[in-house]
Motif scaffolding. Structure first.
Motif, short mmCIF file in Angstrom:
data_model
loop_
_atom_site.label_atom_id
_atom_site.label_comp_id
_atom_site.label_asym_id
_atom_site.label_seq_id
_atom_site.Cartn_x
_atom_site.Cartn_y
_atom_site.Cartn_z
N VAL A 67 0.96 -1.25 0.02
CA VAL A 67 -0.03 -0.17 -0.05
C VAL A 67 0.76 1.10 -0.04
CG1 VAL A 67 -1.62 1.33 1.35
CG2 VAL A 67 -1.95 -1.07 0.98
N LEU A 68 1.98 1.36 0.65
CA LEU A 68 2.58 2.38 0.68
C LEU A 68 3.52 2.70 -0.45
CD1 LEU A 68 4.53 1.80 4.40
CD2 LEU A 68 2.60 3.63 3.73
N GLU A 69 3.99 1.55 -0.99
CA GLU A 69 4.73 1.65 -2.44
C GLU A 69 3.64 2.15 -3.39
OE1 GLU A 69 7.90 1.48 -3.05
OE2 GLU A 69 8.55 0.88 -0.89
N LYS A 70 2.73 1.76 -3.54
CA LYS A 70 1.65 2.02 -4.55
C LYS A 70 1.25 3.54 -4.35
CE LYS A 70 1.04 -1.20 -7.32
NZ LYS A 70 1.28 -1.15 -8.80
N ALA A 71 1.01 4.23 -3.10
CA ALA A 71 0.57 5.46 -2.62
C ALA A 71 1.71 6.35 -3.30
CB ALA A 71 0.23 5.69 -1.40
N ILE A 72 3.09 6.14 -2.72
CA ILE A 72 4.03 6.80 -3.28
C ILE A 72 4.31 6.88 -4.69
CG2 ILE A 72 6.63 6.99 -3.21
CD1 ILE A 72 6.24 5.72 -0.25
N ALA A 73 4.00 5.71 -5.45
CA ALA A 73 4.23 5.65 -6.73
C ALA A 73 3.35 6.29 -7.72
CB ALA A 73 4.16 4.20 -7.42
N CYS A 74 2.10 6.38 -7.22
CA CYS A 74 0.83 7.19 -7.71
C CYS A 74 0.93 8.58 -7.12
CB CYS A 74 -0.32 6.67 -7.20
SG CYS A 74 -0.46 4.75 -8.26
N LEU A 96 1.44 -6.15 14.81
CA LEU A 96 1.58 -5.61 13.63
C LEU A 96 1.73 -4.09 13.85
CD1 LEU A 96 1.00 -5.72 10.50
CD2 LEU A 96 -1.48 -5.53 11.13
N VAL A 97 1.07 -3.53 14.89
CA VAL A 97 1.33 -2.13 15.14
C VAL A 97 2.88 -2.03 15.28
CG1 VAL A 97 0.96 -0.23 16.64
CG2 VAL A 97 -1.05 -1.80 16.00
N LYS A 98 3.46 -2.74 16.27
CA LYS A 98 4.99 -2.34 16.41
C LYS A 98 5.99 -2.68 15.08
CE LYS A 98 5.29 -3.93 20.84
NZ LYS A 98 5.46 -4.78 22.18
N GLU A 99 5.37 -3.61 14.14
CA GLU A 99 6.23 -3.82 12.77
C GLU A 99 5.85 -2.80 12.00
OE1 GLU A 99 8.66 -6.24 12.18
OE2 GLU A 99 8.54 -6.78 14.23
N SER A 100 4.83 -2.33 12.08
CA SER A 100 4.28 -1.33 10.98
C SER A 100 5.06 0.06 11.24
CB SER A 100 2.89 -1.10 10.98
OG SER A 100 2.31 -2.07 10.45
N ILE A 101 5.05 0.30 12.62
CA ILE A 101 5.77 1.51 13.07
C ILE A 101 7.18 1.63 12.81
CG2 ILE A 101 6.41 2.88 15.11
CD1 ILE A 101 3.79 2.50 16.22
N ALA A 102 7.75 0.36 13.03
CA ALA A 102 9.47 0.33 12.70
C ALA A 102 9.62 0.28 11.28
CB ALA A 102 9.66 -1.06 13.27
N THR A 103 8.73 -0.47 10.61
CA THR A 103 8.87 -0.22 8.99
C THR A 103 8.77 1.30 8.57
OG1 THR A 103 8.19 -2.49 8.74
CG2 THR A 103 7.81 -1.01 6.96
N ASN A 125 11.62 3.57 9.78
CA ASN A 125 13.18 3.13 9.21
C ASN A 125 13.43 3.05 7.89
OD1 ASN A 125 14.12 2.49 11.92
ND2 ASN A 125 13.44 0.43 11.89
N TYR A 126 11.97 2.86 7.42
CA TYR A 126 12.28 2.70 5.89
C TYR A 126 11.48 3.81 4.74
CZ TYR A 126 14.36 -1.83 6.75
OH TYR A 126 15.12 -2.64 7.46
N TYR A 127 10.45 4.50 5.57
CA TYR A 127 9.55 5.52 5.10
C TYR A 127 9.43 6.69 5.69
CZ TYR A 127 8.00 1.50 2.11
OH TYR A 127 8.17 0.31 1.20
N PRO A 128 10.62 7.42 6.30
CA PRO A 128 10.45 8.40 7.13
C PRO A 128 10.01 9.71 6.44
CG PRO A 128 12.81 8.12 6.44
CD PRO A 128 12.00 6.91 5.83
N GLU A 129 9.17 10.03 7.20
CA GLU A 129 8.46 11.40 6.57
C GLU A 129 7.58 11.20 5.55
OE1 GLU A 129 8.55 14.27 8.53
OE2 GLU A 129 9.64 12.99 9.93
N ARG A 130 7.16 9.93 5.04
CA ARG A 130 6.33 9.82 4.42
C ARG A 130 4.78 10.06 4.67
NH1 ARG A 130 8.19 9.24 -1.00
NH2 ARG A 130 10.35 8.13 -1.23
N LEU A 131 4.58 9.92 5.97
CA LEU A 131 3.35 9.99 6.40
C LEU A 131 3.14 11.49 6.46
CD1 LEU A 131 0.62 9.45 7.61
CD2 LEU A 131 1.74 9.42 9.67
N GLY A 132 2.03 12.14 5.66
CA GLY A 132 1.54 13.64 5.55
C GLY A 132 0.62 13.95 6.78
#
Length: 170
Positions: A41-48, A74-81, A84-91
């Motif tokens: 979902v993150l990759e698709k949102a970023i790509a679009c 899942l919450v812990k893993e999602s936050i870590a992901t 660590n890999y998508y910093p500042e991608r959340l608007g």
């Protein structure tokens, strides 16, 4: 399936992801499978995202959510992901239709978040969403005019295409 969908863009031009938190049952999916969905979902949102837009917004609709649906691993893993890999991608993250128990859960989750990320999370009355998302891109159940509503992320990708206008209530 039935965990969410893409739905156009917010007023800042960012792709919008609608997450149906009340549809998640932790025992029905492994953390690894769900984490793959999160990354997809993150990759698709970023790509679009339109040129020059590097982040996304999300609406977490907590309709029907109960404390037994809280998926701590899942919450812990999602936050870590995300951190660590998508910093500042959340608007922005808008949490709507939330039961009282979400306030307690938020107090437990917030310390796991970077302070800048936590500032982007808003608990809103659903009637405030049109301040952030144009009503033409907001589903009718959130007070908008769009009658487009899917419950599968793959099926909502068309809403992220340039020039797409969702069907509107008459």
């Amino acid at each position: 399936k039935k965990k969410g969908y893409f739905h156009g863009f917010d007023k800042a031009g960012r792709p919008v992801i609608v997450v149906l938190a009340g549809a998640h049952t932790p025992k029905d999916s492994s953390v690894q499978v769900m984490l793959k969905l999160v990354i997809f979902v993150l990759e698709k949102a970023i790509a679009c995202a339109p040129e020059g837009i590097e982040n996304f917004s999300a609406i977490f609709d907590c309709t029907g959510f109960a404390v037994g649906q809280m998926d701590w691993p899942l919450v812990k893993e999602s936050i870590a992901t995300l951190q660590n890999y998508y910093p500042e991608r959340l608007g922005s993250l808008y949490i709507v239709n939330y039961p009282f128990v979400i306030n307690m859960l938020w107090k437990m989750v917030k310390p796991w978040l970077d302070a800048r990320t936590a500032e982007k999370i808003q608990f809103l009355d659903v009637r405030k969403l049109p301040e952030f998302i144009d009503p033409s891109f907001l589903p009718t159940r959130f007070g908008g005019q769009s009658t487009f509503e899917k419950t599968d992320f793959v099926l909502g990708i068309e809403t992220l295409q340039p020039g797409y206008i969702p069907p509107q209530k008459q």
